[in-house]
Design a protein around this motif. Sequence first.
Motif, mmCIF file in Angstrom:
data_model
loop_
_atom_site.group_PDB
_atom_site.id
_atom_site.type_symbol
_atom_site.label_atom_id
_atom_site.label_comp_id
_atom_site.label_asym_id
_atom_site.label_seq_id
_atom_site.Cartn_x
_atom_site.Cartn_y
_atom_site.Cartn_z
ATOM 1 N N ILE A 147 -5.163 34.229 30.143
ATOM 2 C CA ILE A 147 -5.331 35.617 30.569
ATOM 3 C C ILE A 147 -6.519 36.195 29.797
ATOM 4 N N ARG A 148 -7.546 36.610 30.541
ATOM 5 C CA ARG A 148 -8.708 37.251 29.922
ATOM 6 C C ARG A 148 -8.573 38.755 30.076
ATOM 7 N N MET A 149 -8.973 39.464 29.022
ATOM 8 C CA MET A 149 -8.918 40.923 29.014
ATOM 9 C C MET A 149 -10.248 41.486 28.536
ATOM 10 N N ASP A 150 -10.532 42.703 28.963
ATOM 11 C CA ASP A 150 -11.739 43.370 28.484
ATOM 12 C C ASP A 150 -11.462 43.990 27.110
ATOM 13 N N ALA A 151 -12.419 44.733 26.587
ATOM 14 C CA ALA A 151 -12.287 45.319 25.249
ATOM 15 C C ALA A 151 -11.172 46.355 25.166
ATOM 16 N N ASN A 152 -10.696 46.848 26.312
ATOM 17 C CA ASN A 152 -9.582 47.798 26.343
ATOM 18 C C ASN A 152 -8.250 47.108 26.641
ATOM 19 N N ALA A 153 -8.235 45.772 26.556
ATOM 20 C CA ALA A 153 -7.040 44.957 26.799
ATOM 21 C C ALA A 153 -6.540 45.062 28.242
ATOM 22 N N GLN A 154 -7.458 45.358 29.167
ATOM 23 C CA GLN A 154 -7.109 45.359 30.590
ATOM 24 C C GLN A 154 -7.407 43.974 31.149
ATOM 25 N N GLU A 155 -6.442 43.396 31.858
ATOM 26 C CA GLU A 155 -6.610 42.055 32.392
ATOM 27 C C GLU A 155 -7.777 42.002 33.375
ATOM 28 N N THR A 156 -8.658 41.005 33.190
ATOM 29 C CA THR A 156 -9.801 40.818 34.083
ATOM 30 C C THR A 156 -9.716 39.510 34.857
ATOM 31 N N GLU A 157 -8.950 38.557 34.342
ATOM 32 C CA GLU A 157 -8.864 37.259 35.006
ATOM 33 C C GLU A 157 -7.647 36.512 34.487
ATOM 34 N N ARG A 158 -7.055 35.715 35.388
ATOM 35 C CA ARG A 158 -5.912 34.887 35.025
ATOM 36 C C ARG A 158 -6.062 33.566 35.774
ATOM 37 N N TYR A 206 -8.063 25.840 36.809
ATOM 38 C CA TYR A 206 -7.661 25.998 38.206
ATOM 39 C C TYR A 206 -7.588 27.490 38.520
ATOM 40 N N TYR A 207 -8.483 27.966 39.389
ATOM 41 C CA TYR A 207 -8.566 29.385 39.722
ATOM 42 C C TYR A 207 -7.830 29.687 41.026
ATOM 43 N N ALA A 208 -7.401 30.931 41.169
ATOM 44 C CA ALA A 208 -6.646 31.366 42.354
ATOM 45 C C ALA A 208 -7.438 31.186 43.651
ATOM 46 N N ASP A 209 -8.769 31.264 43.569
ATOM 47 C CA ASP A 209 -9.594 31.128 44.777
ATOM 48 C C ASP A 209 -9.818 29.664 45.165
ATOM 49 N N GLY A 210 -9.184 28.736 44.445
ATOM 50 C CA GLY A 210 -9.293 27.317 44.769
ATOM 51 C C GLY A 210 -10.332 26.557 43.961
ATOM 52 N N ARG A 211 -11.159 27.273 43.205
ATOM 53 C CA ARG A 211 -12.166 26.593 42.370
ATOM 54 C C ARG A 211 -11.474 25.761 41.289
ATOM 55 N N ILE A 212 -12.075 24.626 40.983
ATOM 56 C CA ILE A 212 -11.637 23.797 39.863
ATOM 57 C C ILE A 212 -12.878 23.491 39.039
ATOM 58 N N VAL A 213 -12.842 23.810 37.749
ATOM 59 C CA VAL A 213 -13.984 23.596 36.861
ATOM 60 C C VAL A 213 -13.518 22.731 35.693
ATOM 61 N N THR A 214 -14.320 21.723 35.363
ATOM 62 C CA THR A 214 -13.981 20.840 34.247
ATOM 63 C C THR A 214 -15.103 20.870 33.220
ATOM 64 N N ILE A 252 -3.734 32.549 25.589
ATOM 65 C CA ILE A 252 -3.495 31.255 26.235
ATOM 66 C C ILE A 252 -2.145 30.745 25.735
ATOM 67 N N VAL A 253 -1.264 30.406 26.656
ATOM 68 C CA VAL A 253 0.040 29.851 26.308
ATOM 69 C C VAL A 253 0.115 28.469 26.941
ATOM 70 N N GLU A 254 0.366 27.452 26.107
ATOM 71 C CA GLU A 254 0.330 26.071 26.593
ATOM 72 C C GLU A 254 1.578 25.300 26.189
ATOM 73 N N LYS A 255 1.930 24.341 27.037
ATOM 74 C CA LYS A 255 3.059 23.444 26.792
ATOM 75 C C LYS A 255 2.558 22.019 26.927
#
Length: 153
Positions: free
Chosen positions: A23-34, A55-63, A146-149
């Motif tokens: 979860i990315r947030m701006d300087a005001n802790a507002q979510e900008t991307e997940r 893995y992005y919601a729009d289907g993009r995959i970046v490695t 970032i929360v990971e298992k």
Amino acid sequence: MPKQLSDFQVFPKHVGTWSGYWIRMDANAQETERFEAEITQKIVDNQWLQTNTYYYADGRIVTNDFVGKVISNDEIEIEALDVPAWGGFTTIAREHADNIIIFNVWNKATGNLLATEMINLVNQDNKCRTSQSFTEDGKLKGLMLIVEKRISN
């Protein structure tokens, strides 16, 4: 002579494949991307090898691939193998206690700190990361959670 990466206190505990959400947030802790990601981390020939697949919601995959080299008894320097923009940064990851890694990223040209990330290995199979990013003039630019298992060793 620095010790072998496999003998470090914290890095070897991260070897394996991890899955989680970012979860990315701006300087005001507002979510900008997940988005979701899978991270594979291993030690090969005394180097830290890491592959991040996003893995992005729009289907993009970046490695992105990263390699870390031992520079002291508790630090590695990280370089991106396939992200030319990373060439302008110095990234050092240092172990703290028996479960924390702190990454700092500096602009090579100016020496300004651009980001700090803390990775807390909560237990053998769960970690939480928090990141702060900064503008060149030192103002807060954004935050990330970032929360990971662990999904495999």
